[in-house]
Design a protein around this motif. Structure first.
Motif, PDB file in Angstrom:
ATOM      1  N   ALA A 106       0.642  -1.305   0.041  1.00 35.67           N
ATOM      2  CA  ALA A 106      -0.083  -0.046  -0.055  1.00 35.67           C
ATOM      3  C   ALA A 106       0.782   1.350   0.020  1.00 35.67           C
ATOM      4  N   TYR A 107       1.993   1.266   0.927  1.00 31.56           N
ATOM      5  CA  TYR A 107       2.775   2.503   1.059  1.00 31.56           C
ATOM      6  C   TYR A 107       3.356   2.725  -0.549  1.00 31.56           C
ATOM      7  N   THR A 108       3.945   1.381  -1.048  1.00 26.61           N
ATOM      8  CA  THR A 108       4.541   1.495  -2.377  1.00 26.61           C
ATOM      9  C   THR A 108       3.650   2.162  -3.533  1.00 26.61           C
ATOM     10  N   ILE A 109       2.563   1.720  -3.450  1.00 22.39           N
ATOM     11  CA  ILE A 109       1.438   2.096  -4.463  1.00 22.39           C
ATOM     12  C   ILE A 109       1.100   3.775  -4.328  1.00 22.39           C
ATOM     13  N   TYR A 110       1.244   4.113  -2.836  1.00 21.75           N
ATOM     14  CA  TYR A 110       0.871   5.411  -2.640  1.00 21.75           C
ATOM     15  C   TYR A 110       2.164   6.324  -3.016  1.00 21.75           C
TER      16      TYR A 110
ATOM     17  N   ARG B 115       3.787  10.028  -9.386  1.00 24.87           N
ATOM     18  CA  ARG B 115       2.997  10.151 -10.813  1.00 24.87           C
ATOM     19  C   ARG B 115       2.271  11.655 -10.984  1.00 24.87           C
ATOM     20  N   TYR B 116       1.586  11.813  -9.669  1.00 26.19           N
ATOM     21  CA  TYR B 116       0.971  12.930  -9.548  1.00 26.19           C
ATOM     22  C   TYR B 116       1.779  14.371  -9.717  1.00 26.19           C
ATOM     23  N   ILE B 117       2.862  14.216  -9.052  1.00 28.97           N
ATOM     24  CA  ILE B 117       3.896  15.401  -9.084  1.00 28.97           C
ATOM     25  C   ILE B 117       4.393  15.521 -10.447  1.00 28.97           C
TER      26      ILE B 117
ATOM     27  N   LEU C  58       4.498  18.118 -16.006  1.00 32.84           N
ATOM     28  CA  LEU C  58       4.133  17.892 -17.398  1.00 32.84           C
ATOM     29  C   LEU C  58       3.077  19.107 -17.644  1.00 32.84           C
ATOM     30  N   ILE C  59       1.692  19.328 -16.977  1.00 33.26           N
ATOM     31  CA  ILE C  59       0.895  20.194 -17.173  1.00 33.26           C
ATOM     32  C   ILE C  59       1.450  21.756 -17.317  1.00 33.26           C
TER      33      ILE C  59
END
Length: 232
Positions: free
Chosen positions: A15-19, A25-27, A32-33
């Protein structure tokens, strides 16, 4: 009990790894945006500056034309000014629009025609579909329209005020630009070999699979066919 603790530990680790992956990815997505938006603003600024530089050139040409008495050369200067104006409208369109690399052809060509309408008593009737094209093809079409309509304004009608039709339509995956006047038509080889007609021919050939057809019958009909399989 030991198995349960190991399972919970493994679950928390996953769960921590996915988080962390989602956070990265969000950063990256936000960066990119930001980069894309920054590039869009940069491109818009480039188009704005290009348009302003063209206006300076037009001003210099117009100032110089005031000093010329010979009508032939005065018209030559004015023709160059109109060509530069036709190109500058592309950059104005891109600066004011939402896209930085595609031109709204209806707005663009209506701008070109509105500028030409100011210098003639003939009525220019536009019927332009909603079409978006790249910068290179847009400039080519704008210059073709400028040359063809300018030619009709100057040569088609000897007396009175008539009308000139301009349309851009999609026809089965192919586009057709049409400029039609109802005047005297071309009546000499010299008119076919003029600079304006050479420009129309060369610019038509520069379009993707572009070709031009000219029919002299009850006036002059110029039709330019092309598709949008990419700019060359």
């Amino acid at each position: 009990k030991t198995f349960l603790i190991q399972f919970l530990f493994l679950y928390l680790l996953i769960a921590y790894t996915i988080y962390m992956m989602e956070k990265e990815r969000y950063i990256a997505e936000k960066k990119l945006i930001y980069s894309v938006e920054n590039n869009k603003q940069l491109f818009k600024e480039v188009h704005h500056r290009t348009k302003n530089n063209m206006q300076v050139i037009m001003g210099l040409l117009e100032t110089q034309s005031f000093k010329i008495d010979d009508i032939k050369y005065k018209k030559m200067f004015q023709s160059h000014v109109e060509r530069i104006k036709a190109m500058s409208f592309v950059h104005e369109n891109l600066y004011k629009g939402t896209a930085y690399d595609e031109v709204d052809m209806r707005k663009y060509l209506e701008g070109v025609l509105s500028n030409l309408q100011k210098i003639t008593a003939h009525t220019i009737i536009a019927d332009i579909d909603y079409v978006s094209l790249g910068i290179k093809d847009s400039i080519s079409l704008g210059l073709i329209v400028n040359e063809a309509v300018s030619n009709a304004i100057e040569h088609a009608y000897s007396v009175g005020s008539e009308h000139i039709d301009v349309s851009l339509k999609e026809m089965g995956g192919e586009y057709c630009l049409m400029i039609k006047d109802y005047g005297i038509g071309f009546h000499t080889q010299r008119e076919f070999k003029s600079l304006g007609m050479r420009l129309i021919s060369d610019l038509s050939a520069s379009l993707p699979n572009g070709r031009v057809e000219i029919v002299v019958d009850n006036g002059t009909l110029i039709q330019v066919y092309f598709n949008t399989k990419g700019e060359r």
